[in-house]
Design a protein around this motif. Structure first.
Motif, PDB file in Angstrom:
ATOM      1  N   VAL A  90      20.507   9.190  40.507  1.00  0.00           N
ATOM      2  CA  VAL A  90      19.204   9.096  39.855  1.00  0.00           C
ATOM      3  C   VAL A  90      19.061  10.323  38.972  1.00  0.00           C
ATOM      4  O   VAL A  90      19.241  11.457  39.418  1.00  0.00           O
ATOM      5  CB  VAL A  90      18.055   9.046  40.887  1.00  0.00           C
ATOM      6  CG1 VAL A  90      16.702   8.977  40.177  1.00  0.00           C
ATOM      7  CG2 VAL A  90      18.234   7.880  41.844  1.00  0.00           C
ATOM      8  N   PHE A  91      18.741  10.079  37.709  1.00  0.00           N
ATOM      9  CA  PHE A  91      18.549  11.148  36.733  1.00  0.00           C
ATOM     10  C   PHE A  91      17.076  11.219  36.378  1.00  0.00           C
ATOM     11  O   PHE A  91      16.406  10.186  36.279  1.00  0.00           O
ATOM     12  CB  PHE A  91      19.368  10.874  35.473  1.00  0.00           C
ATOM     13  CG  PHE A  91      20.835  10.752  35.744  1.00  0.00           C
ATOM     14  CD1 PHE A  91      21.646  11.876  35.744  1.00  0.00           C
ATOM     15  CD2 PHE A  91      21.404   9.522  36.020  1.00  0.00           C
ATOM     16  CE1 PHE A  91      23.002  11.773  36.021  1.00  0.00           C
ATOM     17  CE2 PHE A  91      22.757   9.400  36.285  1.00  0.00           C
ATOM     18  CZ  PHE A  91      23.558  10.530  36.287  1.00  0.00           C
ATOM     19  N   ASP A 137      10.388   6.887  51.561  1.00  0.00           N
ATOM     20  CA  ASP A 137      11.555   7.082  52.429  1.00  0.00           C
ATOM     21  C   ASP A 137      12.806   6.457  51.814  1.00  0.00           C
ATOM     22  O   ASP A 137      13.885   7.060  51.847  1.00  0.00           O
ATOM     23  CB  ASP A 137      11.318   6.496  53.819  1.00  0.00           C
ATOM     24  CG  ASP A 137      10.315   7.304  54.634  1.00  0.00           C
ATOM     25  OD1 ASP A 137      10.071   8.485  54.291  1.00  0.00           O
ATOM     26  OD2 ASP A 137       9.770   6.752  55.609  1.00  0.00           O
ATOM     27  N   GLU A 138      12.675   5.249  51.274  1.00  0.00           N
ATOM     28  CA  GLU A 138      13.819   4.607  50.618  1.00  0.00           C
ATOM     29  C   GLU A 138      14.276   5.429  49.421  1.00  0.00           C
ATOM     30  O   GLU A 138      15.474   5.618  49.199  1.00  0.00           O
ATOM     31  CB  GLU A 138      13.456   3.191  50.167  1.00  0.00           C
ATOM     32  CG  GLU A 138      13.273   2.218  51.304  1.00  0.00           C
ATOM     33  CD  GLU A 138      12.671   0.898  50.875  1.00  0.00           C
ATOM     34  OE1 GLU A 138      13.001  -0.115  51.526  1.00  0.00           O
ATOM     35  OE2 GLU A 138      11.882   0.865  49.907  1.00  0.00           O
ATOM     36  N   LEU A 139      13.314   5.930  48.665  1.00  0.00           N
ATOM     37  CA  LEU A 139      13.640   6.729  47.492  1.00  0.00           C
ATOM     38  C   LEU A 139      14.381   8.001  47.881  1.00  0.00           C
ATOM     39  O   LEU A 139      15.355   8.387  47.231  1.00  0.00           O
ATOM     40  CB  LEU A 139      12.367   7.058  46.718  1.00  0.00           C
ATOM     41  CG  LEU A 139      12.509   7.817  45.416  1.00  0.00           C
ATOM     42  CD1 LEU A 139      13.530   7.179  44.486  1.00  0.00           C
ATOM     43  CD2 LEU A 139      11.159   7.931  44.726  1.00  0.00           C
ATOM     44  N   ALA A 179      17.985  13.869  40.160  1.00  0.00           N
ATOM     45  CA  ALA A 179      16.713  13.887  40.884  1.00  0.00           C
ATOM     46  C   ALA A 179      16.846  14.649  42.198  1.00  0.00           C
ATOM     47  O   ALA A 179      17.916  14.688  42.800  1.00  0.00           O
ATOM     48  CB  ALA A 179      16.246  12.462  41.146  1.00  0.00           C
ATOM     49  N   GLU A 180      15.739  15.220  42.619  1.00  0.00           N
ATOM     50  CA  GLU A 180      15.661  15.969  43.870  1.00  0.00           C
ATOM     51  C   GLU A 180      14.465  15.460  44.668  1.00  0.00           C
ATOM     52  O   GLU A 180      13.583  14.793  44.128  1.00  0.00           O
ATOM     53  CB  GLU A 180      15.482  17.465  43.578  1.00  0.00           C
ATOM     54  CG  GLU A 180      16.592  18.055  42.723  1.00  0.00           C
ATOM     55  CD  GLU A 180      16.272  19.474  42.248  1.00  0.00           C
ATOM     56  OE1 GLU A 180      15.273  20.069  42.709  1.00  0.00           O
ATOM     57  OE2 GLU A 180      17.026  19.971  41.403  1.00  0.00           O
ATOM     58  N   GLY A 181      14.425  15.826  45.924  1.00  0.00           N
ATOM     59  CA  GLY A 181      13.326  15.392  46.787  1.00  0.00           C
ATOM     60  C   GLY A 181      11.955  15.749  46.241  1.00  0.00           C
ATOM     61  O   GLY A 181      11.003  14.973  46.380  1.00  0.00           O
ATOM     62  N   TYR A 191      12.827   8.658  34.345  1.00  0.00           N
ATOM     63  CA  TYR A 191      13.977   8.584  35.236  1.00  0.00           C
ATOM     64  C   TYR A 191      14.924   7.474  34.815  1.00  0.00           C
ATOM     65  O   TYR A 191      14.572   6.586  34.041  1.00  0.00           O
ATOM     66  CB  TYR A 191      13.536   8.351  36.684  1.00  0.00           C
ATOM     67  CG  TYR A 191      12.890   7.004  36.921  1.00  0.00           C
ATOM     68  CD1 TYR A 191      13.635   5.822  36.882  1.00  0.00           C
ATOM     69  CD2 TYR A 191      11.534   6.892  37.179  1.00  0.00           C
ATOM     70  CE1 TYR A 191      13.047   4.579  37.086  1.00  0.00           C
ATOM     71  CE2 TYR A 191      10.942   5.661  37.384  1.00  0.00           C
ATOM     72  CZ  TYR A 191      11.707   4.512  37.325  1.00  0.00           C
ATOM     73  OH  TYR A 191      11.125   3.286  37.526  1.00  0.00           O
ATOM     74  N   ALA A 192      16.124   7.527  35.385  1.00  0.00           N
ATOM     75  CA  ALA A 192      17.094   6.429  35.331  1.00  0.00           C
ATOM     76  C   ALA A 192      17.709   6.297  36.722  1.00  0.00           C
ATOM     77  O   ALA A 192      18.287   7.250  37.238  1.00  0.00           O
ATOM     78  CB  ALA A 192      18.188   6.698  34.305  1.00  0.00           C
TER      79      ALA A 192
END
Length: 156
Positions: A56-57, A43-45, A6-8, A69-70
């Protein structure tokens, strides 16, 4: 579909998926979950995505749009008096967009988590399944997972 870290830029769609999975739980356990909420703030994410101990995938389509996602986290047991040293990759959450379920796409995300765990020499992959979510339990059983322990409750 392909699976990547995962990316922003993925945060808005992940937030939508977090709401979807929360609503599954809120329907099954309204005594515990608040409908239309998410487990994390944006923000937490962002912090989770940047943290190497919480990989996180995301499964994405050809346009690089997030389909599922995972969330994972690394759990180490080292130097415990009664436990063998080990390292596990805990799947905190897997979610596929509700419009895409039943097509095998969640299995692709799960398989990438397993590949990552093997490549990084984890001893096991674990997760928890809510009793109110029998379809998730069936999915994980089809993936070859088996019970690790049971969590019990007595409502008061």
């Amino acid at each position: 579909m392909r699976v990547r870290k995962a990316e922003g830029k993925d945060i808005p769609k992940i937030m939508d998926l977090l709401k979807q999975v929360n609503n599954v739980h809120a329907e099954g356990r309204p005594d515990l979950f608040i409908p239309d909420k998410t487990k994390y703030t944006e923000d937490e994410l962002e912090g989770i995505i940047c943290d190497p101990t919480t990989p996180v995938f995301v499964g994405v389509d050809d346009a690089d749009e997030v389909l599922g996602y995972a969330f994972c986290c690394i759990k180490r047991v080292i130097g415990q008096n009664n436990l063998v040293d080990n390292i596990e990759l805990y799947i905190d959450d897997i979610c596929l967009d509700e419009t895409l379920r039943g097509q095998g796409l969640a299995k692709e995300i799960y398989d990438e988590v397993i590949r990552y765990a093997r490549k990084n020499a984890f001893d096991r992959v674990t997760l928890h399944v809510w009793e109110c979510n029998p379809s998730a339990k069936r999915f994980y059983e089809k993936c070859g997972m088996k019970p690790y322990f049971y969590a019990m409750e007595a409502e008061l």
